[in-house]
Motif scaffolding. Structure first.
Motif, mmCIF file in Angstrom:
data_model
loop_
_atom_site.group_PDB
_atom_site.id
_atom_site.type_symbol
_atom_site.label_atom_id
_atom_site.label_comp_id
_atom_site.label_asym_id
_atom_site.label_seq_id
_atom_site.Cartn_x
_atom_site.Cartn_y
_atom_site.Cartn_z
ATOM 1 N N PHE A 188 0.836 -1.200 0.000
ATOM 2 C CA PHE A 188 0.000 0.000 0.000
ATOM 3 C C PHE A 188 0.873 1.253 0.000
ATOM 4 C CE2 PHE A 188 -1.809 3.481 2.445
ATOM 5 C CZ PHE A 188 -2.919 3.777 1.687
ATOM 6 N N SER A 189 1.871 1.292 0.866
ATOM 7 C CA SER A 189 2.726 2.469 0.999
ATOM 8 C C SER A 189 3.497 2.751 -0.290
ATOM 9 C CB SER A 189 3.696 2.302 2.166
ATOM 10 O OG SER A 189 2.973 2.217 3.377
ATOM 11 N N LEU A 190 4.016 1.700 -0.914
ATOM 12 C CA LEU A 190 4.735 1.886 -2.177
ATOM 13 C C LEU A 190 3.825 2.445 -3.266
ATOM 14 C CD1 LEU A 190 6.986 -1.315 -2.350
ATOM 15 C CD2 LEU A 190 7.748 1.067 -2.160
ATOM 16 N N GLU A 191 2.630 1.886 -3.380
ATOM 17 C CA GLU A 191 1.686 2.382 -4.378
ATOM 18 C C GLU A 191 1.269 3.819 -4.072
ATOM 19 O OE1 GLU A 191 -1.651 0.037 -5.633
ATOM 20 O OE2 GLU A 191 -0.517 -1.826 -5.381
ATOM 21 N N ALA A 192 1.040 4.123 -2.811
ATOM 22 C CA ALA A 192 0.641 5.476 -2.426
ATOM 23 C C ALA A 192 1.750 6.473 -2.751
ATOM 24 C CB ALA A 192 0.300 5.529 -0.941
ATOM 25 N N ASP A 193 2.994 6.098 -2.486
ATOM 26 C CA ASP A 193 4.120 6.973 -2.793
ATOM 27 C C ASP A 193 4.260 7.179 -4.305
ATOM 28 O OD1 ASP A 193 4.612 7.188 -0.099
ATOM 29 O OD2 ASP A 193 6.293 5.769 -0.089
ATOM 30 N N MET A 194 4.028 6.124 -5.077
ATOM 31 C CA MET A 194 4.107 6.239 -6.527
ATOM 32 C C MET A 194 3.001 7.143 -7.058
ATOM 33 S SD MET A 194 5.223 2.366 -7.646
ATOM 34 C CE MET A 194 4.659 2.614 -9.297
ATOM 35 N N ALA A 226 1.605 9.565 -5.447
ATOM 36 C CA ALA A 226 1.915 10.935 -5.014
ATOM 37 C C ALA A 226 2.933 11.588 -5.941
ATOM 38 C CB ALA A 226 2.420 10.925 -3.587
ATOM 39 N N LYS A 227 3.834 10.799 -6.505
ATOM 40 C CA LYS A 227 4.867 11.326 -7.400
ATOM 41 C C LYS A 227 4.310 11.659 -8.777
ATOM 42 C CE LYS A 227 8.687 9.042 -5.120
ATOM 43 N NZ LYS A 227 9.713 7.999 -5.205
#
Length: 140
Positions: free
Chosen positions: A130-136, A138-139
């Protein structure tokens, strides 16, 4: 969804779609989902919500309620209270379009995750995904 009137409605009422009865040879999960769609959402337990959310049923109405439950119980968890890993897992594993369509839900879930002190090892992979997808997102 802050309207208490909305919370007293069923998913069928909120969607405006009445499902037919489940097939007689349907699995227990299929029958449960059909039945849970007919219950007012304010009467659903966290476990029942996790079943519905896990099947992508009623997401626009249930996900905000699930986030409220997870936020409220995160503080209790540090005091030895019960934290619903099933509900958290159901929420964490929703597909990207759910989070993309409502960035506030993403922010809320990230905050909730930061509040949980003793996260079950079984959930760490879901949190990381989830965190990786959310960070992606956001970018982009």
């Amino acid at each position: 969804m802050d309207n208490k009137t909305e919370r007293s409605k069923t998913i069928e009422q909120l969607e405006g779609i009445e499902w037919p009865d489940p097939p007689s040879d349907g699995t227990g999960l299929v029958k449960a989902i059909h039945n849970l769609r007919k219950r007012p959402i304010n009467l659903l337990t966290a476990w029942e919500m996790s079943r519905l959310i896990g099947q992508d049923v009623g997401i626009p109405w249930l996900l905000p309620l699930a986030l409220d439950i997870l936020r409220d119980t995160a503080a209790d968890q540090s005091l030895g209270g019960f934290y619903d890993d099933d509900l958290l897992t159901a929420v964490l594993t929703r597909r990207s379009p759910v989070w993309h369509s409502n960035p506030q839900w993403t922010a809320d879930l990230k905050e909730i995750i930061s509040l949980v002190e003793d996260l079950s090892p079984n959930i760490h992979e879901n949190v990381q995904s989830f965190s990786l997808e959310a960070d992606m997102r956001a970018k982009n």
